[in-house]
Enzyme design. Structure first.
Site, PDB file in Angstrom:
ATOM      1  N   ASP A  71      19.744  16.021 -33.921  1.00 22.11           N
ATOM      2  CA  ASP A  71      20.047  14.615 -34.177  1.00 22.11           C
ATOM      3  C   ASP A  71      21.041  14.561 -35.325  1.00 22.11           C
ATOM      4  O   ASP A  71      20.832  15.166 -36.366  1.00 22.11           O
ATOM      5  CB  ASP A  71      18.778  13.847 -34.553  1.00 22.11           C
ATOM      6  CG  ASP A  71      19.072  12.366 -34.737  1.00 22.11           C
ATOM      7  OD1 ASP A  71      19.346  11.693 -33.727  1.00 22.11           O
ATOM      8  OD2 ASP A  71      19.064  11.887 -35.893  1.00 22.11           O
ATOM      9  N   GLU A 176      23.299  14.658 -28.576  1.00 20.70           N
ATOM     10  CA  GLU A 176      23.397  13.318 -28.022  1.00 20.70           C
ATOM     11  C   GLU A 176      24.798  13.087 -27.465  1.00 20.70           C
ATOM     12  O   GLU A 176      25.714  13.862 -27.740  1.00 20.70           O
ATOM     13  CB  GLU A 176      23.098  12.293 -29.109  1.00 20.70           C
ATOM     14  CG  GLU A 176      24.051  12.402 -30.291  1.00 20.70           C
ATOM     15  CD  GLU A 176      23.383  12.019 -31.597  1.00 20.70           C
ATOM     16  OE1 GLU A 176      23.242  10.825 -31.822  1.00 20.70           O
ATOM     17  OE2 GLU A 176      23.010  12.917 -32.371  1.00 20.70           O
ATOM     18  N   CYS A 232       3.316  11.940 -27.497  1.00 21.18           N
ATOM     19  CA  CYS A 232       2.609  11.404 -26.336  1.00 21.18           C
ATOM     20  C   CYS A 232       3.521  10.604 -25.404  1.00 21.18           C
ATOM     21  O   CYS A 232       3.063  10.069 -24.395  1.00 21.18           O
ATOM     22  CB  CYS A 232       1.435  10.528 -26.783  1.00 21.18           C
ATOM     23  SG  CYS A 232       1.949   8.943 -27.464  1.00 21.18           S
ATOM     24  N   ASP A 258      14.612  10.832 -37.356  1.00 22.09           N
ATOM     25  CA  ASP A 258      15.591  11.828 -36.917  1.00 22.09           C
ATOM     26  C   ASP A 258      14.926  13.056 -36.303  1.00 22.09           C
ATOM     27  O   ASP A 258      15.381  13.582 -35.284  1.00 22.09           O
ATOM     28  CB  ASP A 258      16.478  12.257 -38.098  1.00 22.09           C
ATOM     29  CG  ASP A 258      17.218  11.069 -38.712  1.00 22.09           C
ATOM     30  OD1 ASP A 258      17.342  10.038 -38.013  1.00 22.09           O
ATOM     31  OD2 ASP A 258      17.659  11.167 -39.872  1.00 22.09           O
TER      32      ASP A 258
HETATM   33 ZN   LIG Z   1       2.323   9.071 -29.722  1.00 22.59          ZN
END
Ligand SMILES: [Zn+2]
Length: 323
Positions: A71, A176, A232, A258
């Site tokens: 990043d 990116e 997650c 970042d």
């Molecule tokens: Zn999470």
């Protein structure tokens, strides 16, 4: 300059009309010399010699085989998925401050030349007016030009070291889509890699990826690297550019913005590495663009399951609406 116009010996180059000129270093590459370009920056002379090198000389050996998401930002010039943050070069800040001072010195001299020529201070000169250039103005202009060159060197040195390290130590690097970030010209957040310009970073990392056989993956511009929880995959729709840190309400992970983005990008490489038997089998020949969908890492994949190309298009449009 064509290769029949000059010749290179150990530490010297023989130029037309000038003769032998000593070089600061010997030519580092063996191979057929194709041509040369002489240039001058801030009163220093350079020669760029084009050499056709054998593959063996072109390719470099990697020292490690990691997979890193990157990043680029302003707080740290670059943050890796390992959590390492690379700061902007320190001499740059000092040089930029000096740049202001030296710039003022030159403009003061231009101002006084204007007044001496009978113009009002701060007046706009009629087109084509040439003011006499004093010796002191010439001197301070040279100093300013030298500083500009030095700043350009610091920046180039920094991106060179950064891109070399990334390619040398990794079998895959995910960055990116810098083109998009670069377009946000007015956004302070768009100023990164020490304002070096994304073009330089991108072209350097592209040719070095080829040399090291590193897979270069470009994250799709719509891939929400910052918004996804890297643990997650919960998507933080409320995240703004100002939020440097956040805590995922789903799993409770606390994120540095970042680092989290770098981690999400890293996963793009591992996800797309699956269909490729050997990660370096393409020799890193071309940078691949991974869309959020092709990356197969967003929850959207599970909703859509297997799909044909047209399905991917639809899916991408769906993501676009989300981001
Ligand atoms: Zn999470």
């Amino acid at each position: 300059m064509a290769n029949d116009k000059f010749s290179v010996s150990d530490m010297a180059i023989r130029l037309p009309k000038i003769g032998d000129v000593a070089m600061a270093e010997a030519l580092r590459f063996e191979g057929k010399i194709l041509g040369a370009t002489v240039s001058r920056t801030a009163n220093r002379w350079f020669v760029a010699i084009q050499v056709e090198v054998a593959d063996a000389q072109f390719h470099r050996t990697r020292t490690a085989h990691g997979v890193t998401g990157v990043d680029l930002g302003i707080k740290a010039a670059a943050t890796f998925s390992s959590g390492e943050a690379i700061a902007a070069p320190k001499p740059l800040k000092a040089a930029l401050r000096r740049l202001k001072i030296r710039g003022r010195r030159v403009s003061r001299k231009i101002e006084s030349a204007k007044v001496a020529a009978g113009f009002a201070p701060g007046a706009k000169l009629p087109k084509g007016t040439r003011l006499p250039v004093s010796g002191n103005r010439r001197k301070s202009a040279t100093t300013l030009a030298r500083l500009h060159a030095r700043i350009a060197n610091i920046r180039a040195d920094f991106t060179h070291k950064l891109t070399t390290r990334l390619c040398r130590e990794n079998q895959a690097v995910v960055i990116e889509d810098l083109h998009v970030k670069g377009m946000l010209a007015n956004d302070k957040l768009a100023r990164t890699i020490s304002d070096v310009g994304f073009g330089m970073f991108r072209s350097q990392i592209e040719y070095k990826a080829k040399r090291y056989g590193t897979r270069l993956v470009i994250a799709d511009r719509w891939y929400p690297s910052s918004r996804l929880c890297s643990f997650c995959l919960w998507k933080n729709e409320a995240l703004t550019l100002k939020d440097r840190e956040w805590t995922c309400p789903e799993c409770g992970t606390h994120h540095d913005r970042d680092h989290n983005a770098a981690l999400n990008r890293q996963r793009l490489a591992t996800a797309t590495a699956l269909p490729v038997a050997s990660p370096s089998s393409n020799g890193g020949a071309t940078a691949e663009t991974v869309s959020a969908v092709a990356g197969k890492v967003t929850p959207v994949r599970y909703e859509c399951g297997q799909q044909d190309t047209s399905g991917q298009e639809k899916n991408r449009a769906h993501l676009r609406a989300l981001s």
